[in-house]
Design an enzyme around this catalytic site. Structure first.
Site, PDB file in Angstrom:
ATOM      1  CE  LYS A 139      -4.053   0.260   2.279  1.00 18.39           C
ATOM      2  NZ  LYS A 139      -4.866   0.236   3.231  1.00 18.39           N
ATOM      3  CB  ILE A 140       2.172   3.383  -2.407  1.00 18.89           C
ATOM      4  CG1 ILE A 140       3.114   2.363  -2.052  1.00 18.89           C
ATOM      5  CG2 ILE A 140       3.034   4.941  -2.669  1.00 18.89           C
ATOM      6  CD1 ILE A 140       4.203   2.229  -3.421  1.00 18.89           C
TER       7      ILE A 140
END
Length: 359
Positions: A139-140
């Site tokens: 997750k970014i």
């Protein structure tokens, strides 16, 4: 067949927005997969902060890390990586059956580095290597600083869950970053069919912020618009996905599916299933807290594809919001800032409490 299976037939995969070691070791996660038809899991700093503050599931590993004099950041990630790896194994069969589309487990980069492209990419690569499972997603956040890192990670062959999206304009940037990354991966000789991505569009937080402002305005026109912004915003995002989501992708590359996040209603006056029944349709994911998942299983309320053909009505909602005096752009800026701040606060609190336990 349960209501989550019906939702899957409509094209929406259901992922659980929660994970803890207790869920894994007690057999609860396997039970939820079997009986509630979830096909993935998402995590974030808030979820892990909550998980590690309860019970005794982490005590043995904390003692080992303490004896090894492990630094607190490294210790926290060691525990989260172990949980995510074990969850990936629990979803391995689903991952294989869906050719990598589902069976996914997400783990987030440190939210404190969201403005640093190089640091974000470095940690994404480190997490990808340490979890060492093909069904993990990194997750970014979709912040200005991290958008280039999204392309960089995808170009490396890393599957990415882009998080904290609050506006259609930002979503367009996410789509562009995704396509750039996949195109670079193809040029580098990567097998793009194995690189998956979702774009996490936050829903209920939009209603919470907009409703607060509508109530401050207080006119009949304003009050009549409460509870409409979140669904309308997501539907506009879906319309954009349908229009441009697959354009320019290399042959064999999967599309980046929209993912509806923050789908637990914050206002008890709204139906508990609001952000599920009104956002059902092809090529989407809905990540639900277990309370929302149970509400859908018990209440149903699904009424077919509620995404296709909704762009015009959704745009009318936003035209009416602006007409009533809502500064939509300011709402989005506020939500993005608060979103990052919330994750940073949870992560910092977790590091502080874990630091005390490691001393």
């Amino acid at each position: 067949m349960n209501h989550i299976d019906t939702l899957f037939e409509l094209g929406t995969s259901t992922w659980l927005d929660d994970l803890s070691r207790e869920r894994i070791t007690s057999g609860n996660l396997a039970e939820v997969i079997k009986n509630k038809s979830i096909v993935g899991v998402t995590t974030n700093p808030v979820i892990f902060a909550s998980a590690m503050s309860k019970g005794t599931s982490y005590d043995e590993q904390i003692a080992t890390l303490k004896e090894a004099r492990t630094e607190v950041d490294e210790a926290v990630y060691a525990m989260t990586i172990d949980d995510v790896r074990d969850a990936c194994d629990a979803f391995a069969e689903i991952f294989e059956k869906t050719n990598g589309k589902d069976g996914r487990v997400s783990i987030e980069v440190d939210p404190r580095i969201s403005a640093d492209r190089d640091a974000t990419l470095a940690q994404a690569k480190d997490l990808w290597a340490k979890v060492d499972r093909p069904n993990v997603m990194i997750k970014i956040p979709a912040t200005d600083g991290s958008l280039p890192a999204i392309s960089d990670a995808l170009a490396e062959g890393i599957s990415v869950n882009v998080t904290l999206i609050f506006s259609v304009d930002r979503y367009q940037q996410v789509i562009d970053a995704f396509k750039e990354g996949i195109q670079r991966a193809e040029k580098a000789g990567k097998d793009v069919s194995t690189i998956h991505s979702v774009a996490s569009f936050f829903v209920s937080r939009m209603d919470t912020e907009v409703d607060k402002r509508l109530e401050a305005i207080g006119t009949d026109e304003a009050l009549a618009l409460r509870g409409k912004a979140g669904v309308a915003n997501a539907r506009l995002a879906y319309a954009l996905f349908k229009e441009v989501g697959s354009e320019g992708l290399p042959a064999g590359a999967p599309v980046q599916r929209p993912l509806w996040a923050s789908t637990g209603v914050k206002n008890p006056d709204y139906p508990a299933t609001l952000y599920v029944t009104e956002l059902a349709g092809p090529d989407t994911v809905n990540t639900m807290p277990e309370g929302t998942l149970d509400a859908v299983l018990e209440q149903g309320g699904l009424h077919g594809n509620t995404l296709d053909g909704t762009k015009e009505d959704a745009q009318q909602v936003f035209d009416s919001l602006r007409g009533a005096g809502i500064d939509v752009e300011d709402v989005v800026r506020t939500l993005e800032t608060e979103g990052v701040d919330k994750f940073v606060a949870a992560w910092s609190e977790l590091l502080e409490s874990m630091g005390q336990r490691l001393k």
